[in-house]
Design an enzyme around this catalytic site. Structure first.
Site, PDB file in Angstrom:
ATOM      1  N   PRO A  66       0.844  -1.203   0.000  1.00 20.34           N
ATOM      2  CA  PRO A  66       0.000   0.000   0.000  1.00 20.34           C
ATOM      3  C   PRO A  66       0.875   1.247   0.000  1.00 20.34           C
ATOM      4  O   PRO A  66       1.883   1.301   0.709  1.00 20.34           O
ATOM      5  CB  PRO A  66      -0.787  -0.106   1.303  1.00 20.34           C
ATOM      6  N   HIS A  67       0.504   2.231  -0.820  1.00 21.36           N
ATOM      7  CA  HIS A  67       1.336   3.425  -0.946  1.00 21.36           C
ATOM      8  C   HIS A  67       0.494   4.627  -1.333  1.00 21.36           C
ATOM      9  O   HIS A  67      -0.615   4.481  -1.845  1.00 21.36           O
ATOM     10  CB  HIS A  67       2.441   3.199  -1.987  1.00 21.36           C
ATOM     11  N   ALA A  68       1.063   5.794  -1.062  1.00 20.50           N
ATOM     12  CA  ALA A  68       0.375   7.042  -1.408  1.00 20.50           C
ATOM     13  C   ALA A  68       1.380   8.175  -1.433  1.00 20.50           C
ATOM     14  O   ALA A  68       2.448   8.099  -0.827  1.00 20.50           O
ATOM     15  CB  ALA A  68      -0.715   7.351  -0.376  1.00 20.50           C
TER      16      ALA A  68
END
Length: 150
Positions: A66-68
């Site tokens: 998960p990344h942002a």
């Protein structure tokens, strides 16, 4: 090898018990939020969740990334959660995820962001690394495994 500034023991959790993808993202958000003290974990969760809506960040083999992007940080920051039991994550192989590496990158980091994601995905494709991470029982061991040069 992971850059030393990317991950630190305080952002690593082992044998975490969660029952859903949402709870896993919340756990990662709590750890990642420490990178920017004025940013509450709920805001980081919203960013991670927004990215998940575009498509699952599950890689397969029990791994998720998960990344942002986020404003207000200068360097990428990571967090790692090892689950006691895998959770459904809509991964391409339909396998539950039990190892998750969360990543926040600066808002403007485009090529650097993509390169780092590619490096992480390649690193997590190593069966020996995954096995060592699953066998680890505390944050210091996980950190050693993640920073090992193979």
């Amino acid at each position: 090898m992971f850059p030393p500034s990317l991950i630190a023991e305080p952002r690593i959790r082992c044998r975490v018990e969660v029952t859903s993808k949402k709870r896993l993202l919340e756990s990662l958000a709590e750890l990642l939020a420490t990178a920017r003290p004025d940013c509450p974990p709920a805001s980081v969760f919203d960013l991670l969740n927004e990215r998940e809506r575009l498509g699952s960040t599950g890689l397969g083999e029990g791994i998720a990334l998960p990344h942002a992007r986020i404003e207000g940080i200068d360097n990428a920051v990571g967090a790692f959660v090892q689950l006691s039991e895998g959770v459904s994550f809509d991964a391409p192989d339909d396998q539950p995820v039990d190892l998750a590496f969360g990543l926040l990158v600066p808002q403007e980091a485009t090529d650097a962001h993509l390169n780092l994601l590619a490096q992480l995905a390649e690193r997590f494709s190593d069966p020996q690394l995954r096995s060592a991470l699953r066998a680890a029982n505390d944050a210091s061991i996980v950190l050693d495994v993640l920073q090992r040069r193979d």
